[in-house]
Design a protein around this motif. Sequence first.
Motif, short mmCIF file in Angstrom:
data_model
loop_
_atom_site.label_atom_id
_atom_site.label_comp_id
_atom_site.label_asym_id
_atom_site.label_seq_id
_atom_site.Cartn_x
_atom_site.Cartn_y
_atom_site.Cartn_z
N ILE A 51 0.85 -1.19 0.00
CA ILE A 51 0.00 0.00 0.00
C ILE A 51 0.88 1.24 0.00
N THR A 52 0.66 2.09 -0.99
CA THR A 52 1.37 3.36 -1.04
C THR A 52 0.39 4.53 -0.88
N GLU A 53 -0.88 4.25 -1.13
CA GLU A 53 -1.91 5.28 -1.02
C GLU A 53 -2.97 4.80 -0.02
N PHE A 54 -3.23 5.64 0.97
CA PHE A 54 -4.20 5.26 1.99
C PHE A 54 -5.60 5.76 1.63
N ASN A 55 -6.21 5.06 0.66
CA ASN A 55 -7.60 5.38 0.33
C ASN A 55 -8.51 4.48 1.17
N GLU A 56 -9.80 4.70 1.06
CA GLU A 56 -10.76 3.97 1.90
C GLU A 56 -10.67 2.46 1.70
N THR A 57 -10.50 2.03 0.47
CA THR A 57 -10.43 0.59 0.16
C THR A 57 -9.24 -0.05 0.86
N ASN A 58 -8.08 0.57 0.75
CA ASN A 58 -6.88 0.01 1.36
C ASN A 58 -6.96 0.01 2.88
N ILE A 59 -7.49 1.07 3.44
CA ILE A 59 -7.64 1.15 4.89
C ILE A 59 -8.58 0.05 5.37
N ASN A 64 -9.97 -4.81 8.24
CA ASN A 64 -10.64 -6.11 8.28
C ASN A 64 -9.67 -7.22 8.66
N TYR A 65 -8.43 -7.12 8.20
CA TYR A 65 -7.43 -8.12 8.57
C TYR A 65 -7.22 -8.13 10.08
N ALA A 66 -7.05 -6.95 10.66
CA ALA A 66 -6.82 -6.85 12.10
C ALA A 66 -8.06 -7.28 12.89
#
Length: 86
Positions: A51-59, A64-66
């Motif tokens: 991840i290089t860009e913290f958009n809503e999808t990546n966040i 969800n993983y955590a």
Amino acid sequence: NKWGKIKIVNALKQKKISDNIINLSINAIDPDEYNKLLYNIVEKKIKDLKITEFNETNILKVQNYALQKGFEKNLIINTIKNIIRK
């Protein structure tokens, strides 16, 4: 085992451990170590996903993983915010 408190509690309840013992065990977890563990898990997932860009999808992917690891949502959100600010 890198589990959060929620997952630990659920696993112990499945094994029919008493609530009193569960509460004692959860309260014995060092808050600093717990937060450090969550930070490391989130940071590693961000690197694994590249991840290089913290958009809503990546966040949400990281969150969800955590959550699946059993960590509390408010701690996850704060941890992600701290990493983004870095």
